[in-house]
Design a protein around this motif. Sequence first.
Motif, short mmCIF file in Angstrom:
data_model
loop_
_atom_site.label_atom_id
_atom_site.label_comp_id
_atom_site.label_asym_id
_atom_site.label_seq_id
_atom_site.Cartn_x
_atom_site.Cartn_y
_atom_site.Cartn_z
N UNK A 190 0.81 -1.22 0.00
CA UNK A 190 0.00 0.00 0.00
C UNK A 190 0.84 1.27 0.00
N UNK A 191 2.16 1.13 -0.15
CA UNK A 191 3.04 2.29 -0.25
C UNK A 191 3.69 2.71 1.04
N UNK A 192 3.32 2.13 2.15
CA UNK A 192 3.93 2.51 3.43
C UNK A 192 5.32 1.90 3.59
N UNK A 193 6.19 2.62 4.26
CA UNK A 193 7.49 2.07 4.69
C UNK A 193 7.48 1.97 6.21
N UNK A 194 7.68 0.75 6.71
CA UNK A 194 7.66 0.49 8.15
C UNK A 194 9.10 0.27 8.61
N UNK A 195 9.50 0.98 9.65
CA UNK A 195 10.85 0.85 10.17
C UNK A 195 10.82 0.19 11.54
N UNK A 196 11.75 -0.75 11.74
CA UNK A 196 11.85 -1.44 13.02
C UNK A 196 11.32 -2.86 12.94
N UNK A 197 12.13 -3.83 13.38
CA UNK A 197 11.76 -5.24 13.30
C UNK A 197 10.45 -5.53 14.04
N UNK A 198 10.26 -4.93 15.18
CA UNK A 198 9.06 -5.20 15.97
C UNK A 198 7.81 -4.55 15.37
N UNK A 199 7.98 -3.53 14.53
CA UNK A 199 6.84 -2.82 13.96
C UNK A 199 6.34 -3.44 12.66
N UNK A 200 7.18 -4.20 11.98
CA UNK A 200 6.80 -4.75 10.67
C UNK A 200 5.59 -5.68 10.76
#
Length: 440
Positions: free
Chosen positions: A255-265
Amino acid sequence: MGKSAPPRLRQWLKWLKPGLLVKRWLVVTCLGTVLVVLGLSIFLRLTPVNSLLQLMESVLRTLATVIPNYISGPVAILAGIGLIIWSQTRSMGSLSAALRPEGEQALVDVLIAQRQRNRGPKIVALGGGTGLSRLLRGLKAYSSNITAIVTVADDGGSSGRLRREVGVLPPGDIRNCLAALASEEQLLTELFQYRFESGEGLSGHSFGNLYLTALTTITGNLEQAIAASSRVLAVRGQVLPATMADVHLWADLADGRRIEGESQIPKAKGQIVRIGCTPAAPPALPKALEAIEEADLILVGPGSLYTSVIPNLLVPEITQAIAQATVPRIYICNAMTEPGETQGYRVSDHLQAIERVTGQRIFDVVLVQKRPPSAQALQRYAQVGAGFVELDRESVVKMGYRLILADVIQEDPQKAQVQHHSQRLAHVLMRWYSRVQGWW
């Protein structure tokens, strides 16, 4: 010696098994005794020895006239053998009692098992999370030459807090692997996994994470802390971080989002189309590369595909070392999909995700769970958007992979949770390896 022999005698005869290095030293002991007697007789100019021999000859001649030689001879031989066995049994029993803890298996059995493990293959296992520690817990029964290469991308929970507050690499996955490979695994696992429930600053932290953090401060880096911990815990093999760089994961979603952080993915609940890390090409730990180059067997997984398995493969030198290896390389596919990471994935989807990251096929073989779990477990997983990883055999074979199909999972009847069975998984892998390599 058959099973009808007395248990004590059977136990003693185990010391004569090949590989324990006992028989040769018994022979050397006998030879040394003969030399001592010979030297003593020469030093004493044989006079006392001759007198003793004459006395013995007189006694034996008298006995021979009373008891026929065909009776007295065998009786003397059996008596001598009996004395030797009795004395050695007593000495070995004293040695065993002194060296082994009370209630544990016999010392000779411990030595036999240890010698077999020391001759085991050099195994490299890459991953993270609970999947890798479960694999190691089973493998340590077959070999002491194990190297666990562990991701250091974790940024959640206790590990994340220590990473942010103290500036150390996350110790959580490394802690799990050390506990899994330790000799006193059950007790150490309970100690290392103990989580403080109260106390300002302590609440939420596990003892193992604090232990490794303290050792990192004392020794100067995480690699030295792991080595020191391994000696203290009598670890079978070694545990190594994939890199010493401060790695942070990121993922681009459909959907175009970039998620940062192993726990947040996983929390983003999106479809991952691309994953990477910062810094972009972290350097590999030299010892990890050396272990891969010397390995007889390379295993990757099981574990969360994008947050436990792939982070190790984001280290270019590790990926290249695996690709260049000429030994069997096996990917252990997860049995169940994971919400936020692999929902709807089949076996080929797992492999394609890895190939997108590595740019090439780095495995020869894929181990896949043969049968789905119980209907109760499937229903429980369906409630959270997960399910059984289906095998699309034709696609997998077309990609160039060989398959190992086996039942290697276990279910928690109370939670209806599916996990890999440590001993069953290790047995399947070692049995397959023995067939293709002629080992074991």
